[in-house]
Design a protein around this motif. Sequence first.
Motif: not given
Length: 772
Positions: A352-358, A360-362, A530-533
């Motif tokens: 899942m996409d961990g980007m929240v309000m700028g 990055q939630i792992k 988005e958090s993955n390389p």
Amino acid sequence: MFQKKNRSFSPKSYHSFISGIDQRKLTSSARTKIKYHNIRYSESVSFLTDDSDDLKQSEASETLPYPKSVGFIISNEFCERFNYYGMRTILVLYLTNKLGYNEETSTVLFHTFTMLVYIFPLIGALIADGWLGKYKTILYLSLVYSLGAMIVAFGAVPLEGMPVKAVTIVGLLLIAMGTGGIKPCVSAFGGDQFSLPAQSLQLAKFFSLFYFAINAGSMISTTVTPILRADVHCFGDKDCFSLAFGVPAVLMIISVLIFMAGKRMYRCQPPAGNMIFGVSKCIADAFRGWKKRRDTEPEESFLDYAKPTVGEKMVRDTKTLLRILRLYLPFPVFWALFDQQGSRWTFQATRMDGMVMGFQIKPDQMQVVNPLLILAFLPLFDYVIYPILRTIGIRRHLQKLTIGLVLAALGFFLSAGLELKMQQAAFEVQPTEPGTAHLRLYNGMPCAYEFNSSIASKHLKALEPMSMWTDLALPVPEPKEYSFRAEPISGKCSVITGKLRLQPGKSLGYFMTQDKLVEFADGLEMPPSESNPPLLRVLLNTPPGEGPIFLTTSDLDIKTVPLDNRNVSQLHSIFAGPGQVNINDLKVAHFDTKGGRLYTLMIAGSARDGYQQKMLEVVTPSAVSILWQLPQIVVMTAAEVMFSVTGLEFSYSQSPASMKSVLQACWLLSVAVGNMLVVVIAEFKFTSTQAGEFTFFACLMLIDMLIFLWLARSYQYKDESKDSEEEEQGHDKDAQTPKTADKQPWQPSGMVEEPGHGAYRNHAYDNDFSEA
């Protein structure tokens, strides 16, 4: 003189009365009686007065200092919980990303480890109560615990020739032995430091501080450890699991040193025996008595055959215990669902996409939501939810337990729905419909081609040079080979023929290069976020002798990656940002990548004719936000409060005082069996998709709830008023027998029998009595 009916004495008036007596004028017998009653009054004012209990405890607490040894125990607990939660948070990602296990195997290992963590408390309790005592048991097993933590951290260091998997398994086994073994001892050892009942109020404060230490260690470690894992780079890797494991391991060593530092201040009770042996003896003697006397002296109940050897009270208490354990039979299914928050739900968060309000939630940081919600839900349920339920007739423990089981099923239905939503977003990754396959064709030749094939696919007239053709919904009901022929439309290129070997559920790519087809797997096992390389595949159509060829990225640890024109199937995990490809120190291609994407870079040409490049984005990252996990986490946390806290309260209130430790062991055992269920289901793969597995668990939970209702339909709650009356009569009987202070041993039983401190604690990971 001091009859039970005289209930008007306060502590101050009692001492004024005694001090006003001229004991010199009394006989020796009267002076002895006064001395005796002074002792009995200080120990058991509750038998003389009912309305002065709070005042008695307050004044007694003022005279007895707060045990300084408690500070060492609480500090030890904070460090130990930091280590356990921090290690456990990142464990499944370590098993997959570093040790190479797939999700199923990682899930099996994770839940096997958790199962052992909840089995070893039985052994730890037996060792502490029957052999070493609490202090030595905590000390020795903490050393084992520290050794295991250091082994896991050391195993994460990439050393050549080291059997990493074996080292990790050994470390996890030692950790399970350590944390499980000390689990039933630490809080009880803390309670041993207080004199009861005089320090009951101070004991309550200790449990509050103890609970705070557990939650502080949990929340801090589940927040910090993922940051150490993902944001620090070491040993040439893009992460640093060795540091993420090492910091908690160091805290575990510190916890042992803190615990040892308070040795001179501790009050250590000798081993008092374990009631598990008593229950086992009662059942065994009942079986032997049943075999011998069932015909000649039949008894009303099976356990009644054990009365001649273990006594009537033991038989009565064992019967009560078994009536409660009968209700425990469906409980493991709840723990099977609950503990997947650390395994399957963590894997779900990685997609899942961990980007929240700028920010990055792992993925592994989502586990910190549970203890935070616990702190908010406990007062909410006490002051809002439970009063509302009482207005509609839901007051009993078993009713609340049933609601907890239903909420757990609902949480997994929500997780299954989220998986279906993610499958739609994962359309480009792997085929989501049965009987379909993905096919991508890459033209690395300098000519445009027209295709002829027996595949029932969309008609394609031509494929231009350095371009890609895609069909992500090919009907392929079974593995089959399809004929393929590509004829050049223009230019001096050869006809390319071959076979396309397609399989249902697979994603394949074919690269047209040097007058032939090169096959490779062209998909991913899971949707990236988005958090993955970013992942990069380089397809080269260059002369075989040209080289060397190097891939250069912005990764400071790995500056260059050697390439050749035969590694078309290899994916390279790189840093997001700019990069380039050099052939013979000549830059022939440059690119810019973003996180969570799968790229294909095609390069064609030669040093003589020049080079062409084309960067293609094959798979885009998942657009499903990680915040979509919050509904299922909220529901599962509500299920935990409704089930776990209520279950503890029910067990304490309904069990005999002598059987509370046995019930604790059975509660822990139900957690272990629940984790074993996850292992079995993951191994047998009852469903082919993750959404199907979540749905299976949810339906299993509903069936389990119906079984629990059937078992609970005839349960008779214990008459607490009658029980308290019998206890009061027992106290009166004891009060009639004089005992001097030096002959009456101090007993810590008040801590064991007092149920009031068991409700407010974090059950995110350790749902047992030991840390209540």
